[in-house]
Design an enzyme around this catalytic site. Structure first.
Site, PDB file in Angstrom:
ATOM      1  N   TYR A  60      -8.248   0.425  -2.623  1.00 47.99           N
ATOM      2  CA  TYR A  60      -7.696  -0.413  -1.556  1.00 47.99           C
ATOM      3  C   TYR A  60      -8.859  -0.926  -0.707  1.00 47.99           C
ATOM      4  CZ  TYR A  60      -2.961   1.428  -2.466  1.00 47.99           C
ATOM      5  OH  TYR A  60      -1.760   1.781  -3.039  1.00 47.99           O
ATOM      6  N   LEU A 216      10.878  -3.039  -1.266  1.00 49.07           N
ATOM      7  CA  LEU A 216      11.705  -4.179  -0.862  1.00 49.07           C
ATOM      8  C   LEU A 216      11.738  -5.248  -1.947  1.00 49.07           C
ATOM      9  CD1 LEU A 216      10.554  -4.281   2.845  1.00 49.07           C
ATOM     10  CD2 LEU A 216      12.653  -3.295   1.908  1.00 49.07           C
ATOM     11  N   GLY A 218      10.348  -7.869  -5.031  1.00 48.28           N
ATOM     12  CA  GLY A 218       9.568  -9.085  -4.857  1.00 48.28           C
ATOM     13  C   GLY A 218       8.070  -8.951  -4.837  1.00 48.28           C
TER      14      GLY A 218
END
Length: 307
Positions: A60, A216, A218
Protein backbone atom coordinates in the site's frame (compact mmCIF):
# COMPACT_ATOMS: atom_id res chain seq x y z
CA UNK A 1 -7.89 -0.12 26.47
CA UNK A 2 -11.49 0.37 25.43
CA UNK A 3 -14.14 -1.80 27.02
CA UNK A 4 -16.29 -3.97 24.79
CA UNK A 5 -19.19 -1.53 25.04
CA UNK A 6 -16.99 1.08 23.38
CA UNK A 7 -15.94 -1.17 20.53
CA UNK A 8 -17.87 -0.16 17.42
CA UNK A 9 -20.01 -3.04 16.18
CA UNK A 10 -19.15 -5.12 19.26
CA UNK A 11 -16.06 -7.23 19.89
CA UNK A 12 -14.53 -10.34 18.34
CA UNK A 13 -11.48 -12.50 19.10
CA UNK A 14 -9.07 -12.31 16.16
CA UNK A 15 -6.07 -14.60 16.58
CA UNK A 16 -6.19 -14.31 20.36
CA UNK A 17 -6.67 -10.51 20.40
CA UNK A 18 -10.02 -8.84 21.04
CA UNK A 19 -10.88 -6.30 18.36
CA UNK A 20 -13.81 -4.06 17.48
CA UNK A 21 -15.86 -5.53 14.64
CA UNK A 22 -15.45 -2.25 12.75
CA UNK A 23 -11.80 -1.73 11.92
CA UNK A 24 -9.90 0.32 9.37
CA UNK A 25 -8.46 -0.63 5.98
CA UNK A 26 -5.19 1.24 5.52
CA UNK A 27 -5.05 1.29 1.72
CA UNK A 28 -6.38 4.87 1.80
CA UNK A 29 -3.28 5.94 3.77
CA UNK A 30 -1.41 5.88 0.43
CA UNK A 31 -2.93 9.31 -0.12
CA UNK A 32 -0.94 10.77 2.78
CA UNK A 33 2.49 10.23 1.20
CA UNK A 34 3.09 14.01 1.17
CA UNK A 35 1.39 14.75 4.51
CA UNK A 36 1.98 11.87 6.87
CA UNK A 37 0.97 13.91 9.92
CA UNK A 38 -2.57 14.13 8.50
CA UNK A 39 -2.62 10.33 8.15
CA UNK A 40 -1.46 9.98 11.75
CA UNK A 41 -4.24 12.35 12.88
CA UNK A 42 -6.81 10.23 11.02
CA UNK A 43 -5.56 7.05 12.73
CA UNK A 44 -5.59 8.72 16.15
CA UNK A 45 -9.21 9.76 15.53
CA UNK A 46 -10.04 6.17 14.56
CA UNK A 47 -8.54 4.96 17.83
CA UNK A 48 -10.57 7.56 19.80
CA UNK A 49 -13.68 6.14 18.14
CA UNK A 50 -12.79 2.64 19.38
CA UNK A 51 -11.18 1.27 16.20
CA UNK A 52 -8.33 -1.08 17.16
CA UNK A 53 -7.98 -3.36 14.09
CA UNK A 54 -5.82 -1.95 11.28
CA UNK A 55 -5.54 -3.86 8.01
CA UNK A 56 -2.49 -2.94 5.95
CA UNK A 57 0.11 -4.20 3.46
CA UNK A 58 3.66 -3.22 2.57
CA UNK A 59 2.50 -2.72 -1.02
CA UNK A 60 0.00 0.00 0.00
CA UNK A 61 1.83 3.06 -1.26
CA UNK A 62 5.14 1.19 -1.29
CA UNK A 63 5.42 1.31 2.50
CA UNK A 64 3.55 4.60 3.03
CA UNK A 65 0.57 3.02 4.85
CA UNK A 66 2.85 1.03 7.16
CA UNK A 67 4.97 4.11 7.85
CA UNK A 68 1.91 6.15 8.85
CA UNK A 69 0.79 3.33 11.18
CA UNK A 70 4.29 3.23 12.72
CA UNK A 71 4.23 7.00 13.27
CA UNK A 72 0.76 6.79 14.83
CA UNK A 73 1.23 3.82 17.16
CA UNK A 74 4.87 2.72 17.24
CA UNK A 75 5.11 -0.68 18.92
CA UNK A 76 2.01 -0.06 21.05
CA UNK A 77 -0.41 -2.97 21.51
CA UNK A 78 -3.44 -0.65 21.57
CA UNK A 79 -4.03 -1.64 17.95
CA UNK A 80 -4.02 -5.07 16.32
CA UNK A 81 -2.09 -4.82 13.07
CA UNK A 82 -2.98 -7.22 10.25
CA UNK A 83 -0.94 -7.27 7.05
CA UNK A 84 -1.00 -9.32 3.89
CA UNK A 85 1.68 -10.93 1.75
CA UNK A 86 1.70 -12.68 -1.61
CA UNK A 87 2.13 -9.62 -3.82
CA UNK A 88 4.67 -6.82 -4.17
CA UNK A 89 4.72 -3.33 -5.62
CA UNK A 90 6.28 -3.04 -9.08
CA UNK A 91 6.84 -0.18 -11.48
CA UNK A 92 4.44 -1.24 -14.23
CA UNK A 93 1.01 -0.31 -15.62
CA UNK A 94 -0.50 -2.69 -13.03
CA UNK A 95 1.61 -1.74 -9.99
CA UNK A 96 1.16 -5.10 -8.24
CA UNK A 97 2.80 -8.43 -9.04
CA UNK A 98 2.33 -11.78 -7.36
CA UNK A 99 5.16 -13.00 -5.12
CA UNK A 100 3.86 -16.33 -3.86
CA UNK A 101 6.93 -18.51 -3.35
CA UNK A 102 7.82 -19.35 0.28
CA UNK A 103 11.08 -17.38 0.25
CA UNK A 104 9.22 -14.38 -1.22
CA UNK A 105 6.60 -14.62 1.53
CA UNK A 106 9.33 -14.52 4.17
CA UNK A 107 10.98 -11.50 2.53
CA UNK A 108 7.65 -9.68 2.56
CA UNK A 109 7.06 -10.39 6.26
CA UNK A 110 10.46 -8.87 7.03
CA UNK A 111 9.68 -5.86 4.81
CA UNK A 112 6.42 -5.32 6.72
CA UNK A 113 8.20 -5.62 10.06
CA UNK A 114 10.73 -3.01 8.97
CA UNK A 115 8.23 -0.42 7.75
CA UNK A 116 5.84 -1.02 10.66
CA UNK A 117 8.72 -0.81 13.14
CA UNK A 118 7.45 -3.94 14.90
CA UNK A 119 9.05 -7.21 15.92
CA UNK A 120 5.88 -9.16 15.21
CA UNK A 121 2.73 -8.71 13.14
CA UNK A 122 -0.46 -9.81 14.93
CA UNK A 123 -2.02 -11.49 11.88
CA UNK A 124 -0.62 -12.01 8.38
CA UNK A 125 -2.94 -12.90 5.51
CA UNK A 126 -1.59 -14.99 2.67
CA UNK A 127 -3.05 -13.30 -0.38
CA UNK A 128 -3.44 -16.20 -2.77
CA UNK A 129 -4.70 -15.63 -6.29
CA UNK A 130 -7.18 -18.46 -6.67
CA UNK A 131 -10.13 -16.17 -7.37
CA UNK A 132 -10.73 -12.69 -8.77
CA UNK A 133 -11.28 -9.85 -8.99
CA UNK A 134 -7.68 -8.91 -9.71
CA UNK A 135 -4.54 -10.98 -10.17
CA UNK A 136 -4.80 -14.71 -10.89
CA UNK A 137 -1.80 -16.96 -10.32
CA UNK A 138 0.00 -18.52 -13.28
CA UNK A 139 3.41 -19.95 -14.15
CA UNK A 140 5.94 -20.01 -11.31
CA UNK A 141 3.44 -18.14 -9.12
CA UNK A 142 1.22 -21.23 -9.01
CA UNK A 143 2.57 -22.32 -5.63
CA UNK A 144 1.17 -25.18 -3.59
CA UNK A 145 -0.74 -24.08 -0.51
CA UNK A 146 1.05 -26.62 1.72
CA UNK A 147 4.46 -25.12 0.87
CA UNK A 148 3.17 -21.65 1.64
CA UNK A 149 1.52 -22.63 4.91
CA UNK A 150 4.65 -24.49 6.01
CA UNK A 151 6.58 -21.22 5.68
CA UNK A 152 3.81 -19.21 7.38
CA UNK A 153 3.65 -21.71 10.25
CA UNK A 154 7.44 -21.57 10.64
CA UNK A 155 7.27 -17.76 10.89
CA UNK A 156 4.46 -18.08 13.44
CA UNK A 157 6.58 -20.51 15.48
CA UNK A 158 9.49 -18.04 15.29
CA UNK A 159 7.24 -15.28 16.65
CA UNK A 160 7.42 -13.08 13.55
CA UNK A 161 3.66 -13.38 13.07
CA UNK A 162 0.95 -14.04 15.60
CA UNK A 163 -1.67 -15.77 13.47
CA UNK A 164 -2.36 -16.73 9.86
CA UNK A 165 -5.17 -15.68 7.55
CA UNK A 166 -6.01 -16.29 3.89
CA UNK A 167 -7.16 -13.89 1.17
CA UNK A 168 -8.54 -14.28 -2.36
CA UNK A 169 -9.08 -18.00 -1.88
CA UNK A 170 -11.52 -20.66 -3.00
CA UNK A 171 -13.56 -22.96 -0.79
CA UNK A 172 -11.25 -26.00 -1.30
CA UNK A 173 -8.21 -23.90 -0.34
CA UNK A 174 -9.79 -22.79 2.95
CA UNK A 175 -10.81 -26.40 3.64
CA UNK A 176 -7.18 -27.49 3.16
CA UNK A 177 -5.88 -24.57 5.21
CA UNK A 178 -8.07 -25.01 8.29
CA UNK A 179 -5.63 -27.47 9.89
CA UNK A 180 -2.98 -24.71 9.99
CA UNK A 181 -5.20 -22.69 12.33
CA UNK A 182 -6.51 -20.07 9.90
CA UNK A 183 -8.08 -17.19 11.89
CA UNK A 184 -9.58 -15.07 9.09
CA UNK A 185 -10.46 -15.01 5.40
CA UNK A 186 -10.54 -11.90 3.21
CA UNK A 187 -12.47 -12.22 -0.05
CA UNK A 188 -14.54 -9.85 -2.14
CA UNK A 189 -18.07 -9.90 -0.72
CA UNK A 190 -20.94 -7.43 -0.50
CA UNK A 191 -24.69 -7.10 -0.63
CA UNK A 192 -24.47 -7.06 -4.45
CA UNK A 193 -21.62 -9.56 -4.92
CA UNK A 194 -22.06 -12.85 -3.09
CA UNK A 195 -20.21 -15.25 -5.39
CA UNK A 196 -18.32 -16.56 -2.35
CA UNK A 197 -21.38 -17.55 -0.29
CA UNK A 198 -20.24 -21.18 0.12
CA UNK A 199 -16.83 -19.99 1.30
CA UNK A 200 -18.54 -17.57 3.71
CA UNK A 201 -20.60 -20.44 5.15
CA UNK A 202 -17.51 -22.63 5.55
CA UNK A 203 -15.65 -19.84 7.38
CA UNK A 204 -18.55 -19.09 9.71
CA UNK A 205 -19.12 -22.79 10.51
CA UNK A 206 -15.46 -23.11 11.49
CA UNK A 207 -15.30 -19.93 13.59
CA UNK A 208 -13.02 -18.19 11.07
CA UNK A 209 -13.43 -14.41 10.89
CA UNK A 210 -14.84 -13.17 7.57
CA UNK A 211 -13.28 -9.87 6.54
CA UNK A 212 -14.85 -8.73 3.25
CA UNK A 213 -12.92 -6.53 0.89
CA UNK A 214 -14.80 -4.40 -1.66
CA UNK A 215 -17.64 -4.44 0.92
CA UNK A 216 -19.65 -1.94 -1.13
CA UNK A 217 -19.09 -3.70 -4.48
CA UNK A 218 -17.97 -1.85 -7.60
CA UNK A 219 -14.24 -2.26 -7.19
CA UNK A 220 -13.70 -2.63 -10.92
CA UNK A 221 -15.52 -1.02 -13.86
CA UNK A 222 -18.75 -2.80 -14.71
CA UNK A 223 -19.19 -4.43 -11.30
CA UNK A 224 -22.36 -3.62 -9.33
CA UNK A 225 -22.23 -1.07 -6.51
CA UNK A 226 -24.34 -1.11 -3.35
CA UNK A 227 -24.93 2.63 -3.83
CA UNK A 228 -26.70 1.92 -7.17
CA UNK A 229 -28.98 -0.82 -5.82
CA UNK A 230 -32.61 0.45 -5.64
CA UNK A 231 -33.53 -1.69 -2.60
CA UNK A 232 -30.49 -0.37 -0.72
CA UNK A 233 -31.30 3.23 -1.69
CA UNK A 234 -34.91 2.84 -0.46
CA UNK A 235 -34.01 1.23 2.88
CA UNK A 236 -31.13 3.65 3.51
CA UNK A 237 -33.63 6.51 3.10
CA UNK A 238 -36.01 4.83 5.57
CA UNK A 239 -33.21 4.55 8.13
CA UNK A 240 -31.76 7.99 7.33
CA UNK A 241 -28.32 6.56 6.64
CA UNK A 242 -26.21 6.49 3.47
CA UNK A 243 -26.35 3.51 1.13
CA UNK A 244 -22.72 2.83 2.08
CA UNK A 245 -23.61 2.71 5.77
CA UNK A 246 -26.50 0.39 4.98
CA UNK A 247 -24.24 -1.95 2.97
CA UNK A 248 -21.80 -2.15 5.88
CA UNK A 249 -24.61 -2.66 8.43
CA UNK A 250 -26.00 -5.52 6.34
CA UNK A 251 -22.56 -7.17 6.39
CA UNK A 252 -22.23 -6.79 10.16
CA UNK A 253 -25.58 -8.51 10.58
CA UNK A 254 -24.65 -11.49 8.38
CA UNK A 255 -22.81 -13.30 11.21
CA UNK A 256 -20.92 -12.47 14.42
CA UNK A 257 -17.72 -13.55 12.61
CA UNK A 258 -17.91 -10.66 10.13
CA UNK A 259 -15.28 -7.95 10.69
CA UNK A 260 -15.35 -4.77 8.63
CA UNK A 261 -12.28 -2.86 7.43
CA UNK A 262 -13.66 0.08 5.44
CA UNK A 263 -10.94 2.49 4.37
CA UNK A 264 -11.12 6.23 3.95
CA UNK A 265 -8.86 9.27 3.97
CA UNK A 266 -11.67 11.47 5.36
CA UNK A 267 -12.40 11.90 9.08
CA UNK A 268 -16.08 12.52 8.27
CA UNK A 269 -16.33 9.21 6.37
CA UNK A 270 -14.42 7.46 9.15
CA UNK A 271 -17.02 8.67 11.66
CA UNK A 272 -19.85 7.54 9.34
CA UNK A 273 -18.26 4.09 9.04
CA UNK A 274 -17.90 3.70 12.80
CA UNK A 275 -21.52 4.80 13.30
CA UNK A 276 -22.64 1.73 11.32
CA UNK A 277 -22.38 -0.26 14.55
CA UNK A 278 -25.58 1.38 15.79
CA UNK A 279 -27.66 0.90 12.60
CA UNK A 280 -30.49 -1.58 13.25
CA UNK A 281 -32.33 -3.32 10.41
CA UNK A 282 -35.86 -4.63 10.86
CA UNK A 283 -36.49 -8.26 9.85
CA UNK A 284 -38.38 -6.96 6.78
CA UNK A 285 -35.51 -4.68 5.75
CA UNK A 286 -32.95 -7.43 6.24
CA UNK A 287 -35.10 -9.86 4.25
CA UNK A 288 -35.39 -7.42 1.37
CA UNK A 289 -31.61 -6.88 1.35
CA UNK A 290 -30.92 -10.62 1.64
CA UNK A 291 -32.98 -11.11 -1.53
CA UNK A 292 -31.00 -8.63 -3.64
CA UNK A 293 -28.32 -11.08 -4.75
CA UNK A 294 -30.73 -13.80 -5.88
CA UNK A 295 -32.78 -11.23 -7.79
CA UNK A 296 -29.70 -9.75 -9.47
CA UNK A 297 -28.48 -13.22 -10.44
CA UNK A 298 -31.88 -14.07 -11.92
CA UNK A 299 -32.02 -10.81 -13.87
CA UNK A 300 -28.53 -11.03 -15.28
CA UNK A 301 -27.26 -13.90 -17.37
CA UNK A 302 -24.14 -11.92 -18.29
CA UNK A 303 -22.92 -11.06 -14.78
CA UNK A 304 -19.19 -11.70 -14.28
CA UNK A 305 -18.89 -15.27 -12.99
CA UNK A 306 -15.65 -15.80 -11.10
CA UNK A 307 -14.66 -19.39 -10.40
Amino acid sequence: MHHDTERPGGAYDLGGRTVARIGYGAMALERFAEDRAAGVALLHRARELGVDHLDTAEFYGDGVANDVIRRAFGTSDQVVVVSKIGAVRVDAPVPLALAQRPEELREQVHANLRTLGRERIDVVNLRRADTGPGLIAEGEQLVDLDDQLAEMTAMRDEGLIGAIGLSAVSEPVLRRGLAAGIVCVQNAYSLVAREHEALFDLAVRNGVAWVPFFPLGGAFPGLPKVADEPVAIRIAAELRVTAAQLGLAWLLGRAPQVLLIPGTSSVAHLEENVAVGSVRLSPEQRGALDGVWARRAAESTDAPAWP
